[in-house]
Design a protein around this motif. Structure first.
Motif, mmCIF file in Angstrom:
data_model
loop_
_atom_site.group_PDB
_atom_site.id
_atom_site.type_symbol
_atom_site.label_atom_id
_atom_site.label_comp_id
_atom_site.label_asym_id
_atom_site.label_seq_id
_atom_site.Cartn_x
_atom_site.Cartn_y
_atom_site.Cartn_z
ATOM 1 N N LYS A 102 -11.946 -10.162 -25.904
ATOM 2 C CA LYS A 102 -10.842 -9.541 -26.641
ATOM 3 C C LYS A 102 -11.279 -8.224 -27.272
ATOM 4 O O LYS A 102 -10.552 -7.217 -27.247
ATOM 5 N N LEU A 103 -12.471 -8.216 -27.870
ATOM 6 C CA LEU A 103 -12.970 -6.986 -28.484
ATOM 7 C C LEU A 103 -13.295 -5.945 -27.423
ATOM 8 O O LEU A 103 -13.031 -4.750 -27.606
ATOM 9 N N LEU A 104 -13.857 -6.379 -26.307
ATOM 10 C CA LEU A 104 -14.189 -5.456 -25.224
ATOM 11 C C LEU A 104 -12.945 -4.748 -24.711
ATOM 12 O O LEU A 104 -12.967 -3.538 -24.436
ATOM 13 N N SER A 105 -11.839 -5.481 -24.615
ATOM 14 C CA SER A 105 -10.596 -4.890 -24.113
ATOM 15 C C SER A 105 -10.025 -3.842 -25.069
ATOM 16 O O SER A 105 -9.189 -3.026 -24.673
ATOM 17 N N LYS A 106 -10.488 -3.855 -26.315
ATOM 18 C CA LYS A 106 -10.041 -2.874 -27.307
ATOM 19 C C LYS A 106 -11.075 -1.775 -27.552
ATOM 20 O O LYS A 106 -11.000 -1.065 -28.553
ATOM 21 N N GLY A 107 -12.035 -1.672 -26.646
ATOM 22 C CA GLY A 107 -12.973 -0.558 -26.724
ATOM 23 C C GLY A 107 -14.266 -0.845 -27.459
ATOM 24 O O GLY A 107 -15.066 0.077 -27.677
ATOM 25 N N TYR A 108 -14.499 -2.065 -27.855
ATOM 26 C CA TYR A 108 -15.742 -2.402 -28.536
ATOM 27 C C TYR A 108 -16.898 -2.490 -27.550
ATOM 28 O O TYR A 108 -16.731 -2.927 -26.404
ATOM 29 N N GLU A 109 -18.082 -2.092 -27.994
ATOM 30 C CA GLU A 109 -19.320 -2.394 -27.288
ATOM 31 C C GLU A 109 -19.771 -3.764 -27.778
ATOM 32 O O GLU A 109 -19.816 -4.005 -28.988
ATOM 33 N N THR A 110 -20.110 -4.662 -26.862
ATOM 34 C CA THR A 110 -20.374 -6.044 -27.247
ATOM 35 C C THR A 110 -21.741 -6.494 -26.759
ATOM 36 O O THR A 110 -22.105 -6.265 -25.595
ATOM 37 N N GLY A 111 -22.508 -7.139 -27.630
ATOM 38 C CA GLY A 111 -23.834 -7.609 -27.252
ATOM 39 C C GLY A 111 -24.115 -9.000 -27.785
ATOM 40 O O GLY A 111 -23.774 -9.322 -28.925
ATOM 41 N N TRP A 112 -24.713 -9.835 -26.938
ATOM 42 C CA TRP A 112 -25.150 -11.191 -27.318
ATOM 43 C C TRP A 112 -26.668 -11.260 -27.229
ATOM 44 O O TRP A 112 -27.268 -10.783 -26.266
ATOM 45 N N PHE A 113 -27.279 -11.887 -28.237
ATOM 46 C CA PHE A 113 -28.729 -12.036 -28.261
ATOM 47 C C PHE A 113 -29.057 -13.437 -28.770
ATOM 48 O O PHE A 113 -28.890 -13.730 -29.960
ATOM 49 N N GLY A 114 -29.485 -14.309 -27.882
ATOM 50 C CA GLY A 114 -29.795 -15.669 -28.282
ATOM 51 C C GLY A 114 -30.399 -16.448 -27.131
ATOM 52 O O GLY A 114 -29.929 -16.356 -25.990
ATOM 53 N N ILE A 115 -31.436 -17.233 -27.440
ATOM 54 C CA ILE A 115 -32.166 -17.957 -26.398
ATOM 55 C C ILE A 115 -31.881 -19.443 -26.527
ATOM 56 O O ILE A 115 -32.594 -20.191 -27.215
ATOM 57 N N ASN A 116 -30.795 -19.874 -25.919
ATOM 58 C CA ASN A 116 -30.445 -21.290 -25.883
ATOM 59 C C ASN A 116 -29.740 -21.537 -24.554
ATOM 60 O O ASN A 116 -28.735 -20.886 -24.248
ATOM 61 N N LYS A 204 -25.872 1.708 -30.902
ATOM 62 C CA LYS A 204 -24.423 1.695 -31.093
ATOM 63 C C LYS A 204 -23.982 2.239 -32.447
ATOM 64 O O LYS A 204 -22.783 2.324 -32.696
ATOM 65 N N LEU A 205 -24.914 2.600 -33.307
ATOM 66 C CA LEU A 205 -24.498 3.076 -34.626
ATOM 67 C C LEU A 205 -23.710 4.365 -34.560
ATOM 68 O O LEU A 205 -23.019 4.720 -35.502
ATOM 69 N N ASN A 206 -23.816 5.089 -33.442
ATOM 70 C CA ASN A 206 -22.988 6.290 -33.289
ATOM 71 C C ASN A 206 -21.679 5.984 -32.594
ATOM 72 O O ASN A 206 -20.940 6.877 -32.226
ATOM 73 N N ASN A 207 -21.419 4.679 -32.385
ATOM 74 C CA ASN A 207 -20.143 4.249 -31.808
ATOM 75 C C ASN A 207 -19.379 3.532 -32.903
ATOM 76 O O ASN A 207 -19.923 2.696 -33.620
ATOM 77 N N SER A 208 -18.097 3.825 -33.065
ATOM 78 C CA SER A 208 -17.353 3.287 -34.207
ATOM 79 C C SER A 208 -17.059 1.804 -34.085
ATOM 80 O O SER A 208 -16.765 1.161 -35.073
ATOM 81 N N ASN A 209 -17.107 1.245 -32.872
ATOM 82 C CA ASN A 209 -16.735 -0.151 -32.690
ATOM 83 C C ASN A 209 -17.808 -0.921 -31.916
ATOM 84 O O ASN A 209 -18.104 -0.577 -30.780
ATOM 85 N N PHE A 210 -18.383 -1.954 -32.545
ATOM 86 C CA PHE A 210 -19.325 -2.798 -31.813
ATOM 87 C C PHE A 210 -19.328 -4.208 -32.389
ATOM 88 O O PHE A 210 -19.037 -4.434 -33.565
ATOM 89 N N LEU A 211 -19.637 -5.165 -31.511
ATOM 90 C CA LEU A 211 -19.898 -6.548 -31.898
ATOM 91 C C LEU A 211 -21.324 -6.865 -31.493
ATOM 92 O O LEU A 211 -21.669 -6.759 -30.315
#
Length: 460
Positions: A102-116, A204-211
């Motif tokens: 949902k966030l990606l479709s609104k222009g967010y950069e999205t990242g997951w970090f987890g080892i499970n 991504k700090l120079n991008n206004s939208n990120f998860l």
């Protein structure tokens, strides 16, 4: 010199103006994190100094719950906003949108970090993420003993030889080798995960939208040994270190050594959480929760998933401009988190969500909260009454955030029947999607990397 000071002052002003309008979202989930082992929730040990500071600057929900309290089901609800009761199987169904998508479709950069392994590409959790750092992106450092044992097991294909010869010998040699220096560390520590997450944030700090969603594993077995954190929580480090309570005969009662080790591991997680909090601007929305709690033998053996308070009660802490700095008595649950984040991002919240947006709504203590893994195993809480049908049908009378105590099923048959009926009605809601089969099913083929991680975590 004067012009240089003016230039620096202008840059700082512009930096603040820019980040006031940013829509950064940092989502922190911690595996096996019980709220009653955290300072901000009243624990008497300094396990969470950084998270405590986050709570002071944000909103802490005193009565907060995991609706589907075990990793493989909790993340279904966290990623989709839908209870695992409405999903057939585990993982993310193709039919379901995720928070990231949902966030990606609104222009967010999205990242997951987890080892499970339960939250991996194997179970479609990469859906909606530009960047996905999971178990298959690591290079496990397997010991020579492990590799040889695996080859023998695969060649002989004998469960008897594996269970009675190879596995016991491996465990003994493994423990001896790991404890030789007294500094056992998990193969994929949280520090390594946070390093990757910080690379993403810095980019991504120079991008206004990120998860940026970071999942922490160091409070989950196998437990690492952290002397400086042991020193901080108990004043010394002279304890017998426990790596896997199940394998060491300490799964059925709350051994002091297990609690000490667990608390030190939480403080290690907190140290890494602090690195993230130090990096993101104050205007970043920060959401922190645990996927489930932990059991130390009061109701079930160590790390046995259930509907008891030891597993359902987790922290929910949110720092956001749309919420006041306060401690909220109104209950909050995992299913509220996706609507709350979508509201921050100005994204329409689906009508079918049962969770609420916490910015401008609150739940009374008398409204029902449902728990469940699937159609057969669930629980319901209304006010001080709690009914569960797993692992056994039981009724409890206990306040929010209280320990379940002793069952009162026989004393209140009418209340038992009432709550059982409401739970059955809830579980009759339509299925919304189909995930993968259970990990123990013969038709669910998983990769060797996933299998090894699940074995290491104690699931296989």
């Amino acid at each position: 010199m004067y012009l240089e000071r003016e230039r620096i002052s202008l840059n700082i002003h512009l930096y603040k103006m820019f980040f006031v309008s940013m829509n950064g979202i940092l989502f922190i989930t911690v595996d096996c994190l019980r709220s009653d082992h955290m300072g901000c929730y009243g624990y008497n040990r300094p396990t969470t100094p950084n998270i405590d500071s986050l709570a002071e600057s944000g909103t802490l929900y005193k009565n907060s719950y995991a609706n589907c309290p075990s990793t493989r089901w909790a993340f279904q609800s966290l990623h989709t906003g839908i209870s695992a009761v409405q999903i057939d199987g585990i993982g993310v169904p193709n039919e379901c949108e995720t928070l990231a998508s949902k966030l990606l479709s609104k222009g967010y950069e999205t990242g997951w970090f987890g080892i499970n392994a339960f939250v991996s590409r194997e179970y479609c959790y990469q859906k909606g993420f530009n960047k996905f750092y999971g178990i298959k992106d690591t290079i496990p450092k397997q010991s020579f003993i492990y590799k040889v044992g695996k080859q023998i097991h695969n060649s002989l294909n004998s469960e008897f030889i594996y269970n009675h010869i190879i596995n016991p010998v491996y465990k003994k040699l493994y423990r001896r080798s790991q404890l030789k220096t007294g500094r056992y560390r998990p193969p994929n520590p949280d520090k390594q995960t946070v390093d990757r997450a910080l690379d993403f944030i810095n980019d991504k700090l120079n991008n206004s939208n990120f998860l940026c969603w970071v999942h922490f594993m160091d409070a989950h077995t196998p437990y690492g040994r952290y002397p400086k954190h042991l020193q901080a929580i108990r004043g010394d480090t002279s304890i017998e270190h426990v790596i896997k309570p199940h394998d060491e005969g300490k799964a059925d009662q709350p051994h002091e050594s297990v609690i000490d080790t667990y608390d030190a591991c939480i403080r290690n997680v907190d140290e890494q959480v602090g690195r993230l909090l130090d990096r993101v601007p104050e205007e970043t929305m920060v959401v922190l929760t645990g996927d489930h709690g932990e059991e130390f033998g009061r109701y079930q053996p160590h790390h046995r998933h259930s509907m008891y308070s030891s597993y359902t009660q987790v922290p929910i802490i949110i720092r956001d401009k749309g919420l006041p700095n306060s401690r909220k008595e109104s209950p909050a649950q995992h299913l509220d988190l996706m609507p709350t984040i979508l509201r921050r991002a100005n994204i329409k919240i689906p009508d079918y969500f049962e969770g609420i947006q916490l910015q401008d709504e609150k739940r009374t203590k008398k409204e029902p909260i449902y728990f469940g893994f699937d159609r057969e195993r669930g629980a319901i809480r209304i006010g001080d009454w709690k009914y569960m049908d797993y692992p056994d049908p039981e009724l409890y009378n206990t306040p929010h955030s209280g320990i379940d105590g002793e069952p009162v099923t026989e004393q209140y048959p009418d209340k038992t029947s009432e709550l059982r009926g409401l739970l059955e009605e809830y579980r009759s809601s339509p299925m919304v999607g189909k995930g993968k089969s259970n990990i123990y099913s013969n038709d669910n083929k998983i990769s060797e990397t996933i299998e090894e991680n699940l074995e290491d975590l104690g699931y296989l």
